[in-house]
Structure formats: structure tokens, C-alpha cells
Design a protein around this motif. Structure first.
Motif, PDB file in Angstrom:
ATOM      1  N   TRP A   1       0.966  -1.108  -0.229  1.00  0.00           N
ATOM      2  CA  TRP A   1      -0.008   0.043   0.101  1.00  0.00           C
ATOM      3  C   TRP A   1       0.812   1.177   0.137  1.00  0.00           C
ATOM      4  N   ARG A   2       1.976   1.197   0.908  1.00  0.00           N
ATOM      5  CA  ARG A   2       3.003   2.472   0.845  1.00  0.00           C
ATOM      6  C   ARG A   2       3.496   2.601  -0.654  1.00  0.00           C
TER       7      ARG A   2
ATOM      8  N   THR B   1       2.173   1.786  -3.465  1.00  0.00           N
ATOM      9  CA  THR B   1       1.081   2.158  -4.121  1.00  0.00           C
ATOM     10  C   THR B   1       1.055   3.751  -4.101  1.00  0.00           C
ATOM     11  N   GLU B   2       0.811   4.364  -2.747  1.00  0.00           N
ATOM     12  CA  GLU B   2       0.691   5.491  -2.582  1.00  0.00           C
ATOM     13  C   GLU B   2       1.813   6.435  -3.084  1.00  0.00           C
ATOM     14  N   ASP B   3       3.184   5.946  -2.989  1.00  0.00           N
ATOM     15  CA  ASP B   3       4.301   6.525  -3.413  1.00  0.00           C
ATOM     16  C   ASP B   3       4.187   6.721  -5.135  1.00  0.00           C
TER      17      ASP B   3
ATOM     18  N   LEU C   1       1.317   6.811  -6.568  1.00  0.00           N
ATOM     19  CA  LEU C   1       0.229   7.654  -6.874  1.00  0.00           C
ATOM     20  C   LEU C   1       0.832   9.071  -7.045  1.00  0.00           C
ATOM     21  N   HIS C   2       1.578   9.224  -5.951  1.00  0.00           N
ATOM     22  CA  HIS C   2       2.211  10.627  -5.654  1.00  0.00           C
ATOM     23  C   HIS C   2       3.210  10.950  -6.769  1.00  0.00           C
TER      24      HIS C   2
ATOM     25  N   GLN D   1       1.199  12.268  -9.515  1.00  0.00           N
ATOM     26  CA  GLN D   1       0.609  13.525  -9.396  1.00  0.00           C
ATOM     27  C   GLN D   1       1.713  14.507  -9.497  1.00  0.00           C
TER      28      GLN D   1
END
Length: 88
Positions: free
Chosen positions: A49-50, A52-54, A56-57, A60
Motif C-alpha cells: 500500500w505504501r 502504491t501511495e508513492d 500515485l504521488h 501527481q
């Protein structure tokens, strides 16, 4: 070593007892193994999950690696002039 007490549902107790006899192990051993595997799996899911968040960031922030950069890196694998992974 810590000591914890758990209550097992009746539908878990009988199969656990049978498995313990079959494996010639204690119920305690089997429960500890199950919890150890569960905790490891949860840690792996949290790490995913981390990641995935990285990712996504990065999207962005428009930090993208092109297909050509990835292909050039992959094609260099196994060669003396192997390239480092592309990063932005």
C-alpha cells in the motif's frame, strides 16, 4: 516470551486438535505459526500500500519513466554495460 489467552470457536477447536495430532505438534505451535504468517502477510500488504501511495504521488508530481527508458534498461540486462534502473 509473552503469554496470551484466546478463546477458540467450537468450529475451530476440533479441526485444530485434529491437525495438531496429525502434525505431531501442539495446538500452541500451530496457533503461533498461523499468527506469525498473518502478521507477515499484513506487513507485506502494508508495504504494498505504501508503494502504491508513492506511485500515485509520483504520478501527481509527473515523475514518470517512459516506456523507452524502461525498455532500454531491460535490454541491457546481462550485458557488461548493464544500465541502472531508470528513476525520476
Amino acid at each position: 516470551m509473552g503469554v496470551s489467552s484466546i478463546r477458540l470457536n467450537a468450529d475451530i477447536e476440533a479441526p485444530l486438535e485434529k491437525l495438531a495430532r496429525k502434525m505431531d505438534r501442539s495446538k500452541n505451535y500451530i496457533i503461533n505459526q498461523a499468527i506469525k504468517e498473518y502478521v507477515a502477510r499484513q506487513a507485506m500488504e502494508e508495504a504494498r500500500w505504501r508503494d502504491t501511495e508513492d506511485a500515485l504521488h509520483s504520478l501527481q508530481a509527473v515523475k514518470l519513466v517512459t516506456e523507452n527508458e524502461v525498455n532500454a534498461w531491460l535490454e541491457s540486462w546481462g550485458q557488461e554495460s548493464e544500465k541502472k534502473p531508470p528513476v525520476k
